[in-house]
Enzyme design. Structure first.
Site, PDB file in Angstrom:
ATOM      1  N   ASP A   1       0.817  -1.217   0.000  1.00  0.00           N
ATOM      2  CA  ASP A   1       0.000   0.000   0.000  1.00  0.00           C
ATOM      3  C   ASP A   1       0.850   1.266   0.000  1.00  0.00           C
ATOM      4  OD1 ASP A   1      -2.011  -1.838   0.342  1.00  0.00           O
ATOM      5  OD2 ASP A   1      -2.846  -0.940   2.155  1.00  0.00           O
ATOM      6  N   ASP A   2       0.213   2.356  -0.427  1.00  0.00           N
ATOM      7  CA  ASP A   2       0.706   3.737  -0.260  1.00  0.00           C
ATOM      8  C   ASP A   2       1.710   4.204  -1.290  1.00  0.00           C
ATOM      9  OD1 ASP A   2      -0.903   3.585   1.937  1.00  0.00           O
ATOM     10  OD2 ASP A   2       0.681   3.830   3.423  1.00  0.00           O
TER      11      ASP A   2
ATOM     12  N   HIS B   1      -6.122   2.738  -4.071  1.00  0.00           N
ATOM     13  CA  HIS B   1      -5.999   3.011  -2.629  1.00  0.00           C
ATOM     14  C   HIS B   1      -6.371   4.471  -2.339  1.00  0.00           C
ATOM     15  CE1 HIS B   1      -4.853   1.850   1.363  1.00  0.00           C
ATOM     16  NE2 HIS B   1      -3.770   2.612   1.432  1.00  0.00           N
TER      17      HIS B   1
ATOM     18  N   HIS C   1      -5.507   9.370   0.109  1.00  0.00           N
ATOM     19  CA  HIS C   1      -5.358   8.553   1.309  1.00  0.00           C
ATOM     20  C   HIS C   1      -6.110   9.078   2.539  1.00  0.00           C
ATOM     21  CE1 HIS C   1      -3.432   5.949   4.350  1.00  0.00           C
ATOM     22  NE2 HIS C   1      -3.071   5.187   3.329  1.00  0.00           N
TER      23      HIS C   1
ATOM     24  N   HIS D   1       3.706  -2.172   3.096  1.00  0.00           N
ATOM     25  CA  HIS D   1       3.670  -0.816   2.544  1.00  0.00           C
ATOM     26  C   HIS D   1       4.975  -0.575   1.790  1.00  0.00           C
ATOM     27  CE1 HIS D   1       0.729  -0.708   5.801  1.00  0.00           C
ATOM     28  NE2 HIS D   1       0.145   0.281   5.151  1.00  0.00           N
TER      29      HIS D   1
END
Length: 311
Positions: free
Chosen positions: A111-112, A162, A166, A259
């Site tokens: 993620d991210d 995603h 965020h 991540h």
């Protein structure tokens, strides 16, 4: 016997004691237990959210346990409300946490990102083992580093949504705000890759009925992760802690949460260098989330609902 004191009549001692006992019983009786389930599920009008922590310029969830409390729907006439928890959404095929029946495969997810340093090194390691992964990217970062999105796709990895910036998409957010975050990233990824994602992961693991409906309406199946495979690498807990979390809990059909954008920490990159060879020795194959779903024989959750309107 009762005695009269002026105009007030004192109760017999035994009655008074009984009344006190009843009061104590009601005072000490435990409150009804909240149902356990997904991370921060809510189908009521509000969500009791954990304290947000600002890491890497993004809001990330706090270290709450996987079975955090769930708020239930408000039902008139004090009717007992049925919480919309993990079981509810899994049975409907509207959110996926893992696919235990998929065989000796495991899905690594990141993620991210993308990140010009960490994502690159993770891709290099994955390539060494012929491993495929799923990258849930933030729209803003995809715009900054489109070449990494192209590389991820070219090397057979899956790109997931995603959100664009965020945020926590709790039930306090408007439907339009939720839709905007998902749709913006769909547009960004399609402009780079020629194909919009079919998977969506909500930041912090928050989910509720409107979020699910909007995600499906945008063509994305909500994906979370195996509760026993939350590495919490965004906290930079140390390489060994990340490694042990994954290896000590590895099960067939797991979806592992990593991540690939963690400021000031290379824990994830170093951990991947140890995790990949060990899981390979154990006979695991690394697949994308969509491949994992196909092995279960069900990707029906991606189709749009007949009524995409949310309440």
């Amino acid at each position: 016997m009762s005695k009269i004191f002026g105009s007030v009549k004192a109760l017999p001692l035994r009655r008074t004691a009984a009344a006190c006992a009843v009061c104590v019983l009601f005072t000490l009786a435990p409150a009804p237990a909240l149902a356990s389930g997904g991370l921060y599920a809510s189908s009521g009008p509000t969500v009791s959210a954990p304290r947000a922590e600002d890491v890497n310029g993004l809001q990330l969830r706090s270290s709450a346990s996987p079975a955090s409390p769930i708020t239930t729907e408000k039902v008139p006439h004090a009717t007992a409300a049925k919480p919309r928890d993990r079981d509810y959404y899994e049975q409907r095929g509207e959110i996926v946490w893992e696919v235990p029946s998929a065989g000796k495969v495991i899905a690594l997810t990141f993620d991210d990102g993308p990140d010009p340093v960490q994502t690159v090194q993770i891709l290099d390691e994955l390539k060494k083992y012929g491993a495929k992964a799923t990258f849930f990217v933030v729209g803003k970062r995809a715009e900054r580093f489109p070449e990494l999105i192209k590389r991820e796709a070219a090397e057979g990895h899956e790109i997931g949504n995603h959100t664009y910036s965020h945020p926590f998409l709790t039930n306090n957010r408007s439907t339009e705000s939720i839709r905007s975050e998902i749709a913006a990233t769909q547009k960004v990824i399609k402009s780079i890759n020629g194909k919009a994602p079919v998977l969506f992961r909500p930041p912090g693991g928050y989910y509720h009925e409107r979020l699910v409906h909007v995600s499906l309406a945008e063509g994305c199946l909500p994906i979370l992760w195996s509760w026993h495979q939350d590495t919490e690498d965004w906290k930079a807990p140390g390489v060994n802690r990340v490694v042990n979390k994954v290896l000590n809990n590895a099960r067939e059909g797991d979806i592992v949460l990593f991540h690939d954008h963690v400021l000031g920490s290379m824990n994830t990159v170093e951990a991947i260098r140890k995790i990949l060879p060990e899981l390979s020795k154990r006979g695991y194959h690394f697949v994308t989330v969509s491949e994992l779903l196909k092995l279960r024989g069900s990707t029906s959750g991606v189709s749009k609902p007949s009524d995409s309107k949310t309440k």
